[in-house]
Design a protein around this motif. Structure first.
Motif, mmCIF file in Angstrom:
data_model
loop_
_atom_site.group_PDB
_atom_site.id
_atom_site.type_symbol
_atom_site.label_atom_id
_atom_site.label_comp_id
_atom_site.label_asym_id
_atom_site.label_seq_id
_atom_site.Cartn_x
_atom_site.Cartn_y
_atom_site.Cartn_z
ATOM 1 N N ASN A 260 40.340 -35.143 -11.579
ATOM 2 C CA ASN A 260 39.614 -34.809 -10.353
ATOM 3 C C ASN A 260 39.829 -33.350 -9.957
ATOM 4 O OD1 ASN A 260 38.601 -37.389 -10.143
ATOM 5 N ND2 ASN A 260 40.233 -38.108 -8.793
ATOM 6 N N GLU A 261 41.038 -32.833 -10.176
ATOM 7 C CA GLU A 261 41.337 -31.446 -9.820
ATOM 8 C C GLU A 261 40.521 -30.480 -10.675
ATOM 9 O OE1 GLU A 261 42.922 -28.450 -7.601
ATOM 10 O OE2 GLU A 261 43.173 -30.609 -7.275
ATOM 11 N N ILE A 262 40.370 -30.778 -11.959
ATOM 12 C CA ILE A 262 39.575 -29.931 -12.849
ATOM 13 C C ILE A 262 38.113 -29.913 -12.406
ATOM 14 C CG2 ILE A 262 38.720 -29.654 -15.218
ATOM 15 C CD1 ILE A 262 41.362 -30.970 -16.153
ATOM 16 N N LEU A 263 37.563 -31.090 -12.141
ATOM 17 C CA LEU A 263 36.165 -31.180 -11.735
ATOM 18 C C LEU A 263 35.936 -30.540 -10.371
ATOM 19 C CD1 LEU A 263 35.371 -34.808 -12.946
ATOM 20 C CD2 LEU A 263 34.705 -32.660 -14.031
ATOM 21 N N TYR A 264 36.902 -30.682 -9.478
ATOM 22 C CA TYR A 264 36.790 -30.072 -8.151
ATOM 23 C C TYR A 264 36.787 -28.549 -8.265
ATOM 24 C CZ TYR A 264 38.082 -28.398 -3.511
ATOM 25 O OH TYR A 264 38.114 -27.713 -2.320
ATOM 26 N N ALA A 265 37.668 -28.004 -9.097
ATOM 27 C CA ALA A 265 37.729 -26.555 -9.286
ATOM 28 C C ALA A 265 36.416 -26.029 -9.848
ATOM 29 C CB ALA A 265 38.892 -26.193 -10.205
ATOM 30 N N ASN A 266 35.830 -26.775 -10.777
ATOM 31 C CA ASN A 266 34.560 -26.372 -11.362
ATOM 32 C C ASN A 266 33.437 -26.426 -10.328
ATOM 33 O OD1 ASN A 266 31.874 -27.528 -12.926
ATOM 34 N ND2 ASN A 266 32.921 -25.921 -14.076
#
Length: 296
Positions: A260-266
């Protein structure tokens, strides 16, 4: 009088030429209207086919992952609004102490459908589940796919095999799929570098495999290029370095939190909730309590 007659004849000729041109213009307008109508129908048909292809890919993406003892998975597939061609699967082999991770992307739905049909064909023959090395499975895919690739289409494939006897992770990566090994207790990431170019009409490479060792609480992160190639409002791509930064900066919690953190950053960078191109992300973690099985 002669000049008057000559002028009248010239005017008559011009009027005739004008009438001919107007008739031709009318005919052209009719043809253009027909062409526009046909083009609108074709666009509507293509849009419908794209929607069907998107729906099919989403349907074929696994919603339930195997319960592999000693490992935890978190996955996400986001369908692109304009283009796509991603597919992934995680499956156990006939040898229950091995499992495979497959992720692929293509430049469009046509090549993606071709690649998917070959994957299904090979899976139905159980070729991928008979203990073949990773690069041999990719070579089988390439042999079937490459002769049928049209235009300048490209396909990328990452296939990995985990042997739970030794916790070795053997992988073959061709093309532009990002892979990282996050070793527990270390700040830096180990990049799972490609072992060959993407599939295209000019593909003539023998795929190769690499092997890395997995230990308790290590993580493997794999992402299709839809993530790093997504752009912000200025047209600047997120880039692989921002992907690796997002992984490194994420709180060391569970696999779902990291995903979720990766997708949120993107999403924060691009400002788009729905990506333009398909995005697929897989996070795998070796659990704490892992007992390595003795090699036979």
């Amino acid at each position: 009088m002669a000049n008057d007659e000559s002028l009248k004849e010239r005017i008559s000729e011009l009027e005739h030429e004008l009438a001919v041109k107007e008739a031709e213009l009318h005919r052209y307008r009719l043809e253009l209207t027909k062409a526009n109508t046909s083009l609108e129908k074709l666009i509507a048909q293509i849009n419908q086919e794209l929607k069907m292809a998107q729906a099919l890919q989403k349907f074929l993406s696994p919603t339930e992952l195997p319960n592999v003892q000693g490992f935890e998975f978190s996955t996400k597939f986001l369908a692109g609004t304009r283009s796509g061609g991603d597919y992934f699967d995680i499956f156990e082999h006939e040898d229950k102490l091995k499992f495979g991770i497959l992720i692929s992307s293509a430049t469009g739905y046509s090549l993606s459908s071709l690649l998917l049909s070959v994957i299904i064909k090979i899976s139905s023959q159980i070729e991928a589940r008979r203990g073949l090395e990773a690069h041999k499975v990719v070579a089988l895919l390439a042999k079937e796919v490459v002769p049928n690739i049209q235009n300048e289409d490209r396909a990328n494939i990452f296939y990995g095999i985990v042997d739970r006897r030794s916790y070795e992770f053997q992988y073959c990566s061709i093309g532009d799929i990002d892979g990282f090994l996050q070793v527990y207790g270390k700040d830096s990431l180990q990049e799972l570098l490609p072992t060959g170019p993407s599939l295209g009409r000019d593909f003539n490479t023998e795929p190769q495999s690499r092997t890395v060792q997995l230990n308790p609480r290590d993580r493997v992160i794999i992402a299709t290029e839809g993530l790093k190639n997504s752009q912000n409002s200025l047209g600047v791509a997120w880039g692989g370095h921002r992907l690796s930064e997002a992984i490194s900066k994420a709180p060391r919690q569970g696999v779902h939190e990291l995903r979720n953190e990766i997708l949120y950053a993107n999403q924060k960078y691009t400002g788009k909730e729905d990506p333009v191109r398909d995005q697929t992300l897989i996070v795998t973690e070796v659990k704490d309590r892992v007992i390595k099985l003795a090699k036979n």
